[in-house]
Write an enzyme that holds these catalytic residues in place. Structure first.
Site, PDB file in Angstrom:
ATOM      1  N   ASP A  26       0.830  -1.210   0.000  1.00  0.00           N
ATOM      2  CA  ASP A  26       0.000   0.000   0.000  1.00  0.00           C
ATOM      3  C   ASP A  26       0.869   1.268   0.000  1.00  0.00           C
ATOM      4  O   ASP A  26       1.974   1.264   0.538  1.00  0.00           O
ATOM      5  CB  ASP A  26      -0.916  -0.014   1.229  1.00  0.00           C
ATOM      6  CG  ASP A  26      -2.056   0.977   1.108  1.00  0.00           C
ATOM      7  OD1 ASP A  26      -2.420   1.339  -0.033  1.00  0.00           O
ATOM      8  OD2 ASP A  26      -2.588   1.395   2.157  1.00  0.00           O
ATOM      9  N   ASN A  74     -10.997  -2.524  -5.190  1.00  0.00           N
ATOM     10  CA  ASN A  74     -10.220  -1.527  -5.944  1.00  0.00           C
ATOM     11  C   ASN A  74     -10.855  -1.126  -7.275  1.00  0.00           C
ATOM     12  O   ASN A  74     -10.521  -0.092  -7.844  1.00  0.00           O
ATOM     13  CB  ASN A  74      -8.771  -1.998  -6.177  1.00  0.00           C
ATOM     14  CG  ASN A  74      -7.919  -1.969  -4.933  1.00  0.00           C
ATOM     15  OD1 ASN A  74      -7.035  -2.807  -4.754  1.00  0.00           O
ATOM     16  ND2 ASN A  74      -8.148  -1.007  -4.052  1.00  0.00           N
TER      17      ASN A  74
HETATM   18  C1  IPE Z   1      -5.293  -2.668  -0.059  1.00  0.00           C
HETATM   19  O1  IPE Z   1      -5.017  -1.329  -0.221  1.00  0.00           O
HETATM   20  C2  IPE Z   1      -5.293  -3.353  -1.385  1.00  0.00           C
HETATM   21  C3  IPE Z   1      -3.997  -3.461  -2.059  1.00  0.00           C
HETATM   22  C4  IPE Z   1      -2.849  -3.122  -1.551  1.00  0.00           C
HETATM   23  C5  IPE Z   1      -4.048  -4.053  -3.362  1.00  0.00           C
HETATM   24  P1  IPE Z   1      -6.192  -0.253  -0.350  1.00  0.00           P
HETATM   25  O2  IPE Z   1      -5.537   1.059  -0.560  1.00  0.00           O
HETATM   26  O3  IPE Z   1      -7.167  -0.678  -1.377  1.00  0.00           O
HETATM   27  O4  IPE Z   1      -6.889  -0.345   1.077  1.00  0.00           O
HETATM   28  P2  IPE Z   1      -7.772   0.709   1.853  1.00  0.00           P
HETATM   29  O5  IPE Z   1      -8.817   1.239   0.890  1.00  0.00           O
HETATM   30  O6  IPE Z   1      -6.862   1.793   2.310  1.00  0.00           O
HETATM   31  O7  IPE Z   1      -8.343  -0.058   3.014  1.00  0.00           O
HETATM   32  C1  IPE Z   2      -1.700   0.222  -3.309  1.00  0.00           C
HETATM   33  O1  IPE Z   2      -1.449   1.588  -3.331  1.00  0.00           O
HETATM   34  C2  IPE Z   2      -1.934  -0.333  -4.692  1.00  0.00           C
HETATM   35  C3  IPE Z   2      -3.327  -0.696  -4.977  1.00  0.00           C
HETATM   36  C4  IPE Z   2      -4.322  -0.634  -4.123  1.00  0.00           C
HETATM   37  C5  IPE Z   2      -3.624  -1.150  -6.313  1.00  0.00           C
HETATM   38  P1  IPE Z   2      -2.621   2.651  -3.299  1.00  0.00           P
HETATM   39  O2  IPE Z   2      -2.975   2.988  -4.721  1.00  0.00           O
HETATM   40  O3  IPE Z   2      -3.742   2.206  -2.453  1.00  0.00           O
HETATM   41  O4  IPE Z   2      -1.888   3.891  -2.645  1.00  0.00           O
HETATM   42  P2  IPE Z   2      -2.503   4.905  -1.585  1.00  0.00           P
HETATM   43  O5  IPE Z   2      -2.964   4.101  -0.428  1.00  0.00           O
HETATM   44  O6  IPE Z   2      -3.630   5.608  -2.275  1.00  0.00           O
HETATM   45  O7  IPE Z   2      -1.373   5.800  -1.279  1.00  0.00           O
HETATM   46 MG    MG Z   3      -4.138   2.424  -0.458  1.00  0.00          MG
END
Ligand code: IPE
Ligand code: IPE
Ligand code: MG
Length: 242
Positions: A26, A74
């Site tokens: 993340d 997502n």
């Molecule tokens: C979790 O991250 C999913 C992945 C890393 C693929 P998210 O960014 O989707 O999680 P939330 O929304 O902060 O809980």
């Molecule tokens: C994790 O990074 C990757 C996916 C969920 C695909 P994020 O895209 O959630 O990054 P933040 O949490 O918005 O910084």
């Molecule tokens: Mg995230």
């Protein structure tokens, strides 16, 4: 007491019986925003780092690695971001077959994302089957979806009564042992629907670093921390049972 801070990392992995490590990768979006870049640039940097970290885990002797690449939730993101993630994924799949010694498994429901993704993920699984190290890529994955899917499979087989072993055997991770250590980068302290069943007794490690900045030294730090923990599985420490 052996000194976990100086012992070679491969020895730490072996001694601590760390067989399965899982990453909630993340922080890509915030990494990009901090640099005034579009979120997509964060995913590009994150994908490059994913390769480094996965290779490193194999190098230090961890048999199984699971990464959270795209959750069932997502898909709520803007179309252009979702498409950028899928493009990165497809370009990784193109080269991934040559990743030495790694057996790929896509956990979740990638085929529901597109016919093309379904076909290519399956082809990569087929061509890498039987290799010694396992990489599970969680793609269109949700822990709740996984449990419901396992129960439905068992119902379709005509099962009247379901055991814990039945469910474990029908999860997307199938023959993989449960994760010993789950690492989440990006500061958040939540599980976000990841490996809900399998992480019942996992150790958790949270890093403030955004995923593209997460380094192999950071892996070492998490692994050494893991090795110093006492896993009691609901029982007592050895020296307390006498
Ligand atoms: C979790 O991250 C999913 C992945 C890393 C693929 P998210 O960014 O989707 O999680 P939330 O929304 O902060 O809980
Ligand atoms: C994790 O990074 C990757 C996916 C969920 C695909 P994020 O895209 O959630 O990054 P933040 O949490 O918005 O910084
Ligand atoms: Mg995230």
């Amino acid at each position: 007491m052996t000194d976990l801070t100086t012992m070679p990392i491969t020895e730490v992995v072996e001694k601590s019986e760390l067989k399965h490590i899982a990453f909630i990768m993340d922080g890509n979006g915030r990494w990009a925003r901090q640099r005034n870049l579009p979120r997509e640039a964060g995913h590009t940097a994150g994908a490059a780092n994913f390769k480094t970290i996965v290779r490193y885990c194999k190098r230090i002797g961890i048999q199984c690695c699971t990464v959270y690449a795209f959750s069932t939730e997502n898909i709520r993101r803007p179309r252009h971001e979702v498409e950028a993630i899928f493009r990165l994924l497809l370009s990784y799949i193109e080269e991934a077959g040559s990743e030495k010694d790694i057996e790929f498994r896509f956990i979740g429901n990638p085929a529901a994302l597109s016919e093309n993704i379904g076909r290519r993920t399956k082809a990569l699984e087929d061509v890498t089957r039987g290799r010694p190290y396992r990489l599970n890529i969680a793609l269109n994955y949700g822990g709740r979806d996984e449990i419901v899917n396992a129960v439905n499979t068992l119902l379709a087989e005509g099962k009247q009564k379901i055991t814990e072993d039945d469910i474990s055997a029908n999860l997307y991770t199938d023959t993989c042992p449960d994760p010993d250590l789950v690492v989440r980068t990006g500061k958040e302290m939540r599980i976000s629907n990841f490996l809900l069943w399998q992480s019942a007794y996992a150790e958790f490690y949270f890093s403030d670093k955004m995923w593209p900045d997460y380094s192999t030294d950071d892996v070492d730090e998490a692994v050494r921390d893991f090795a110093g923990r006492s896993r009691r599985w609901g029982g007592l420490d050895k020296d307390e049972t006498k």
